[in-house]
Structure formats: C-alpha cells, structure tokens
Motif scaffolding. Structure first.
Motif, PDB file in Angstrom:
ATOM      1  N   LEU A  79     -18.761  -2.518   3.617  1.00  0.00           N
ATOM      2  CA  LEU A  79     -18.368  -2.079   2.273  1.00  0.00           C
ATOM      3  C   LEU A  79     -17.294  -0.991   2.330  1.00  0.00           C
ATOM      4  O   LEU A  79     -16.304  -1.032   1.599  1.00  0.00           O
ATOM      5  N   GLY A  80     -17.485  -0.013   3.206  1.00  0.00           N
ATOM      6  CA  GLY A  80     -16.505   1.059   3.337  1.00  0.00           C
ATOM      7  C   GLY A  80     -15.167   0.563   3.838  1.00  0.00           C
ATOM      8  O   GLY A  80     -14.108   0.982   3.348  1.00  0.00           O
ATOM      9  N   THR A  81     -15.203  -0.343   4.798  1.00  0.00           N
ATOM     10  CA  THR A  81     -13.973  -0.916   5.354  1.00  0.00           C
ATOM     11  C   THR A  81     -13.204  -1.682   4.287  1.00  0.00           C
ATOM     12  O   THR A  81     -11.993  -1.503   4.119  1.00  0.00           O
ATOM     13  N   ALA A  82     -13.913  -2.543   3.557  1.00  0.00           N
ATOM     14  CA  ALA A  82     -13.261  -3.370   2.545  1.00  0.00           C
ATOM     15  C   ALA A  82     -12.703  -2.516   1.406  1.00  0.00           C
ATOM     16  O   ALA A  82     -11.570  -2.730   0.956  1.00  0.00           O
ATOM     17  N   THR A  83     -13.483  -1.541   0.941  1.00  0.00           N
ATOM     18  CA  THR A  83     -13.040  -0.720  -0.187  1.00  0.00           C
ATOM     19  C   THR A  83     -11.782   0.078   0.151  1.00  0.00           C
ATOM     20  O   THR A  83     -10.791   0.053  -0.587  1.00  0.00           O
ATOM     21  N   CYS A  84     -11.808   0.778   1.279  1.00  0.00           N
ATOM     22  CA  CYS A  84     -10.649   1.595   1.662  1.00  0.00           C
ATOM     23  C   CYS A  84      -9.444   0.721   1.995  1.00  0.00           C
ATOM     24  O   CYS A  84      -8.303   1.056   1.642  1.00  0.00           O
ATOM     25  N   GLY A  85      -9.688  -0.407   2.648  1.00  0.00           N
ATOM     26  CA  GLY A  85      -8.584  -1.306   2.980  1.00  0.00           C
ATOM     27  C   GLY A  85      -7.930  -1.893   1.743  1.00  0.00           C
ATOM     28  O   GLY A  85      -6.695  -1.961   1.653  1.00  0.00           O
ATOM     29  N   LEU A  86      -8.739  -2.320   0.781  1.00  0.00           N
ATOM     30  CA  LEU A  86      -8.187  -2.888  -0.457  1.00  0.00           C
ATOM     31  C   LEU A  86      -7.419  -1.852  -1.264  1.00  0.00           C
ATOM     32  O   LEU A  86      -6.352  -2.140  -1.820  1.00  0.00           O
ATOM     33  N   LEU A  87      -7.946  -0.631  -1.325  1.00  0.00           N
ATOM     34  CA  LEU A  87      -7.241   0.424  -2.058  1.00  0.00           C
ATOM     35  C   LEU A  87      -5.884   0.718  -1.413  1.00  0.00           C
ATOM     36  O   LEU A  87      -4.874   0.849  -2.102  1.00  0.00           O
ATOM     37  N   ALA A  88      -5.883   0.831  -0.091  1.00  0.00           N
ATOM     38  CA  ALA A  88      -4.627   1.133   0.593  1.00  0.00           C
ATOM     39  C   ALA A  88      -3.624  -0.001   0.427  1.00  0.00           C
ATOM     40  O   ALA A  88      -2.435   0.241   0.199  1.00  0.00           O
ATOM     41  N   ALA A  89      -4.092  -1.243   0.521  1.00  0.00           N
ATOM     42  CA  ALA A  89      -3.189  -2.379   0.350  1.00  0.00           C
ATOM     43  C   ALA A  89      -2.666  -2.448  -1.081  1.00  0.00           C
ATOM     44  O   ALA A  89      -1.498  -2.771  -1.317  1.00  0.00           O
ATOM     45  N   GLY A  90      -3.525  -2.118  -2.055  1.00  0.00           N
ATOM     46  CA  GLY A  90      -3.109  -2.186  -3.444  1.00  0.00           C
ATOM     47  C   GLY A  90      -2.159  -1.076  -3.851  1.00  0.00           C
ATOM     48  O   GLY A  90      -1.389  -1.238  -4.795  1.00  0.00           O
ATOM     49  N   LEU A  91      -2.221   0.057  -3.164  1.00  0.00           N
ATOM     50  CA  LEU A  91      -1.377   1.193  -3.523  1.00  0.00           C
ATOM     51  C   LEU A  91      -0.228   1.395  -2.542  1.00  0.00           C
ATOM     52  O   LEU A  91       0.411   2.445  -2.556  1.00  0.00           O
ATOM     53  N   SER A  92       0.019   0.420  -1.700  1.00  0.00           N
ATOM     54  CA  SER A  92       1.138   0.483  -0.765  1.00  0.00           C
ATOM     55  C   SER A  92       1.970  -0.776  -0.946  1.00  0.00           C
ATOM     56  O   SER A  92       1.438  -1.879  -1.098  1.00  0.00           O
ATOM     57  N   GLY A  93       3.271  -0.621  -0.940  1.00  0.00           N
ATOM     58  CA  GLY A  93       4.155  -1.772  -1.126  1.00  0.00           C
ATOM     59  C   GLY A  93       5.557  -1.467  -0.666  1.00  0.00           C
ATOM     60  O   GLY A  93       5.805  -0.504   0.067  1.00  0.00           O
ATOM     61  N   THR A  94       6.478  -2.284  -1.120  1.00  0.00           N
ATOM     62  CA  THR A  94       7.875  -2.121  -0.718  1.00  0.00           C
ATOM     63  C   THR A  94       8.464  -0.818  -1.255  1.00  0.00           C
ATOM     64  O   THR A  94       9.433  -0.291  -0.701  1.00  0.00           O
TER      65      THR A  94
END
Length: 248
Positions: A79-94
C-alpha cells in the motif's frame, strides 16, 4: 533517467521503507479512545522496549514470542509503495516535479497508519493528525516559496476551513456516523486538495462518500455488517483525496 522517473523511483522506495515501520505503530496505537498505547505483548505479556526502540521497529513481531502483531507487513508495504509511487508519477511530468510533492508524500506516509488504525478501532489519534498537519503546512509552505506566489497556499487554507465547516455540519446531523476525528482529517485533507483548485476539493469531498457507500453495500451483502453497524470513514476520506489528486 529523467527527473520525473527519478522522483517516482525515489518516492516508491521511500514509501516501501517507511511503510515497513507502520505495522508496529498501528498495533501500539490501535486501542480504544482514551486508552494508553499498548506497552506489552498480549500473548506472552513481555513489555515492549522503552523509548525509541519501542516505537520505531520494522514489521510487527513480538520481540519475545515472535507472534505477528498488527496488520501484515507485506500488505502495508504494498500500500505504501503504490500510494507514494502513484503520487510521484502523477505530480511529475515533462514540465518538472510539482513543488507540492514532498507535502503529499508526507501526508501519504502518515495517512497510511491513520487509515489502518481507524479501520482497526474506529480511532484517528490526535498526535498523528497533528504530525500530518505540520508536515502538510511545512511542505506547502516550501512549495509556496518555490512558486513565488502565496495564492495556492491561501486557497488551500480557505479550502481547509470550508471542508471543516461542511464536515462539522455532517457530523451534527441526526443519525450521522461521522466522528470529530473524521472532521479533523477532512479539514487536514482540505489543504492539499484546495492547493490544486476548488474542483479538486469538491471531487475529494465527494469521492469518500461514494467509496464509503460501495464499502457499506459490500459489507451488507456479505453479512459482515448490519443496518446499525459502524465502520471506519477515515480510509474512505484518504482514498478519496488520493483519487481526486490523481484525477485532477
């Protein structure tokens, strides 16, 4: 490796490592409101280590008899891995990494034990809520300095006030099953939701009720709850905020 991928990788590892320490904390704080934290194993009665070792421990095994205490470590780490990973992917981009990302990751790390404790004993401990609020304000304060404009922070604080007012009214309605721990958590979550705009706040306030309705229906259909049963609303609040941030 791009900055976005690096941020996602770092956040994912950070989420996994910190989540490994969550089950022990959850076990110690999953007590009835007003009761002190657990200080000994309920099976072998061996006292937990005093001081920091008694709180900061990976996994959740009794140091005496080895019995598992609290939620399963593998599930919590996932749960911790998925939550932090999704947040970082969603708030990082080009366009780069959103300066609010550290604040959201801090909230995710503290939100995980809050959800698990609420699920275990219908309680949202004030010390964890205060820690989450401090992390959110410090993180968003740093993001404000990075952006060079106070507008998002002011909107976030107004959103927190609006969220508090709305949930106080809901908690005071006859027959409401919301506790004031839920009100405090909703107020706290108003900060990151409002930071990203009023539509995100509205979505973040709506989704928990939808999620809670689905959970309630599933519990009723499976016979695990009746019409008068009460279940935790904190996990739905946190999940709704997460989905609203990812869908913004």
């Amino acid at each position: 490796m791009s900055a976005a991928l690096t941020a996602t990788a770092v956040a994912t590892v950070l989420g996994a490592v910190l989540a490994a320490f969550t089950p022990w904390l959850v076990h110690r704080l999953s007590v009835e409101p007003g009761s002190p934290p657990r200080s000994a194993c309920e099976r072998c009665t061996r006292p937990f280590p005093p001081g920091r070792p008694g709180w900061v421990r990976p996994g959740a095994r009794c140091p005496g008899c080895g019995v598992r205490l609290g939620p399963r470590t593998g599930t919590v780490v996932a749960l911790g891995t998925a939550t932090c990973g999704l947040l970082a992917a969603g708030l990082s981009g080009t366009d780069g990494i959103d300066p609010a990302l550290p604040a959201l990751l801090a909230l995710a790390v503290v939100g995980l034990p809050l959800a698990l404790i609420d699920r275990a004993c219908l309680r949202l401990p004030d010390p964890l809520l205060a820690l989450a609020a401090t992390a959110a304000l410090l993180g968003l304060g740093g993001a404000t300095i990075a952006l060079g404009t106070p507008e998002p922070l002011l909107r976030a604080m107004l959103a927190a006030v609006a969220s508090a007012a709305g949930y106080v009214l809901l908690a005071l309605l006859p027959g409401s099953r919301l506790g004031f721990g839920d009100v405090k958590l909703a107020t706290l979550l108003g900060l990151p939701l409002g930071w990203f705009g009023w539509p995100v706040l509205l979505l973040g306030l709506f989704l928990p009720h939808l999620i809670n309705g689905v959970v309630a229906l599933a519990l009723l259909l499976t016979g695990r709850a009746g019409r008068g049963s009460t279940w935790a609303f904190g996990p739905a609040l946190l999940a709704g905020a997460l989905f609203a941030l990812l869908l913004r």
